[in-house]
Enzyme design. Structure first.
Site, mmCIF file in Angstrom:
data_model
loop_
_atom_site.group_PDB
_atom_site.id
_atom_site.type_symbol
_atom_site.label_atom_id
_atom_site.label_comp_id
_atom_site.label_asym_id
_atom_site.label_seq_id
_atom_site.Cartn_x
_atom_site.Cartn_y
_atom_site.Cartn_z
ATOM 1 N N CYS A 9 -1.781 -2.453 -38.610
ATOM 2 C CA CYS A 9 -1.134 -2.894 -37.376
ATOM 3 C C CYS A 9 -2.037 -3.695 -36.453
ATOM 4 C CB CYS A 9 -0.563 -1.690 -36.632
ATOM 5 S SG CYS A 9 0.723 -0.839 -37.569
ATOM 6 N N PHE B 47 -2.990 2.306 -38.236
ATOM 7 C CA PHE B 47 -3.288 3.355 -39.191
ATOM 8 C C PHE B 47 -4.587 3.018 -39.923
ATOM 9 C CE2 PHE B 47 1.317 4.995 -40.035
ATOM 10 C CZ PHE B 47 1.344 5.497 -38.755
ATOM 11 N N LYS C 43 6.627 -4.086 -27.095
ATOM 12 C CA LYS C 43 7.300 -3.381 -28.194
ATOM 13 C C LYS C 43 8.548 -2.667 -27.701
ATOM 14 C CE LYS C 43 3.172 -2.576 -31.079
ATOM 15 N NZ LYS C 43 2.122 -3.111 -30.191
ATOM 16 N N HIS D 263 8.122 -2.804 -33.222
ATOM 17 C CA HIS D 263 6.766 -2.862 -33.778
ATOM 18 C C HIS D 263 6.822 -3.516 -35.154
ATOM 19 C CE1 HIS D 263 2.787 -2.089 -34.913
ATOM 20 N NE2 HIS D 263 2.690 -0.786 -34.708
ATOM 21 N N GLU E 23 -4.400 5.315 -25.748
ATOM 22 C CA GLU E 23 -4.836 4.064 -25.130
ATOM 23 C C GLU E 23 -4.895 4.151 -23.616
ATOM 24 O OE1 GLU E 23 -2.637 0.426 -25.548
ATOM 25 O OE2 GLU E 23 -0.805 1.490 -26.067
ATOM 26 N N HIS F 181 -0.925 -1.784 -26.664
ATOM 27 C CA HIS F 181 -0.346 -1.556 -27.979
ATOM 28 C C HIS F 181 1.011 -0.880 -27.791
ATOM 29 C CE1 HIS F 181 -0.191 -1.027 -32.278
ATOM 30 N NE2 HIS F 181 0.061 0.272 -32.130
#
Length: 428
Positions: A177, A413, A349, A354, A328, A317
């Site tokens: 990602c 990930f 997002k 996403h 975050e 993010h």
């Protein structure tokens, strides 16, 4: 802040001079920006495959018709949906930049990111080849000639290079990602090391297939809010239940600032810092202190002497999972100190889902447009803030704001954490 003529180590300044975007809610830069500033969501029930029986049946799909975007019948038959997205973005970004024909082919580089490559066509062909999964031993005579292209993600970068006429360095960056941010970071380095004079950088992913949905269903990462798809993506909201899968692509034209100015190019922004780190911890888990993301942010800012008080907006993010949002939030506090409480933050997002590896490039495009228009996009669906996410997450409505320097971050990930700092073009 006045940006110096070169970075502290003498590397050239790099400008963004062209954009191409394929995103949920509209194709092209204008439609993309209109969606973001309106606060509308493009999340809906999945239509690209029969999602009956899946835990999560919502996604942010692109209303993409390849023939209307100028793709030939041969390209439509040959290319996976992700490659089609990327190809349209490459053509649009080059046209937008006005750079076609100005740089020798051997001095043009390509850096494309993707998390899952040509997933949709690869799965489709396996279903046919195996007769719906019935056969373990398959007859290769049923295999289409382009099946190898679907298996190897680097073919997306090769298609981009062909469209750009690029004979310089070409790479496919696949870091999950964060791939969309990391591909731009790699393009930045190609210009720093003088391997290219022009770089086509971005990312594309079209992961809306049964296999991808099943994988995220298994770990319960995606939202099960199937009865209310428009509000299923709720980053930083107390009542969020996971992220919403999306699809799309964005491509940026990068060139040295001096070259861009010499030809009178429009400058969307200047990339003044990039860094990536890994948590070396867990494939999907994140440490609550946000240390690795904070380190990436700190290093990205330090590359050009950017201080916390110089950051005017953070593109988070903001996936909409409790683990990520809290991680975050901690990273922003750790890297920016008190400034974290003063600077607006938002997650797009919430509106476009996403799109895995593509989202980082789409978000940098959003940052470039935010700098151009002096507007902070909102976080849609943020009605009940999570008390543990106590920063200014710009709920529901876009905000006019003076912006000279913005920060965009990504988390993926495998423990990947990336950060990029972009400065206003007119302030460069």
């Amino acid at each position: 802040m006045t940006t110096p003529a070169t970075l502290r180590n003498g590397r050239p300044r790099v400008a963004i001079t062209g954009l191409g975007v394929v995103a949920p809610g509209g194709i092209g830069v204008k439609a993309f920006w209109d969606l973001l500033t309106s606060g509308r969501t493009a999340t809906r029930s999945i239509s690209l495959f029969d999602a009956t029986g899946f835990r999560s049946r919502v996604a942010a799909e692109c209303d993409f018709y390849p023939e209307e975007e100028g793709l030939s019948p041969q390209e439509i038959r040959r290319l996976d949906r992700a490659a089609q997205f990327g190809l349209v973005c490459v053509r649009d970004a080059i046209a937008d930049s006005g750079v076609a024909g100005l740089v020798p082919p051997e001095r043009i580089g390509v850096s494309i990111g993707s998390a899952v490559g040509c997933t949709m066509r690869l799965e489709d062909e396996y279903v046919v080849l195996s007769n719906g999964g019935e056969k373990w031993l398959v007859d290769p005579a049923y295999l289409v000639p382009h099946a190898y292209d679907y298996m190897v993600p680097s073919t997306i970068a090769a298609e981009a290079a062909r469209a750009a006429g690029a004979e310089g360095p070409v790479a496919l960056i696949s870091t999950g990602c964060t791939a969309g941010l990391d591909s731009i970071g790699h393009g930045l380095r190609l210009l720093y090391e003088n391997s290219a004079d022009l770089v086509i950088a971005g990312a594309a992913d079209a992961p809306l297939s049964p296999i991808t949905a099943a994988c995220f269903d298994a770990i319960k990462a995606t939202s099960p809010d199937n009865d209310d798809p428009e509000h299923a993506s709720r980053p930083f909201d107390l009542n969020r239940h996971g992220f919403v899968l999306g699809e799309g692509a964005a491509v940026l034209v990068l060139e040295r600032l001096d070259d861009a100015r010499a030809r009178g190019a429009r400058i969307y922004g200047e990339i003044v810092g990039f860094a990536s780190r890994s948590n070396a911890f867990h494939m999907t888990g994140l440490k609550p202190d946000g240390r690795e993301m904070a380190e990436a942010i700190t290093v990205a800012m330090a590359q050009n002497g950017v201080a916390p008080e110089d950051i005017d907006y953070i593109n988070a993010h903001g996936s909409g999972t409790k683990q990520n949002d809290r991680h975050e939030t901690a990273a922003f506090k750790r890297s920016l100190g008190q400034r974290a409480y003063e600077v607006p933050v938002s997650s797009i997002k919430s509106m476009i889902g996403h799109s895995l590896g593509a989202i980082g490039s789409i978000e940098v495009a959003a940052c470039a447009l935010a700098l151009t228009h002096q507007v902070v996009p909102p976080t849609a669906n943020l009605h009940t803030p999570d008390p543990e996410c106590d920063l200014d997450y710009v709920p529901l409505t876009a905000r006019d704001q003076e912006l000279d320097m913005v920060l965009s971050v990504g988390s993926g990930f495998g423990g990947f954490q990336s950060a990029m700092v972009v400065a206003r073009g007119s302030a460069a």
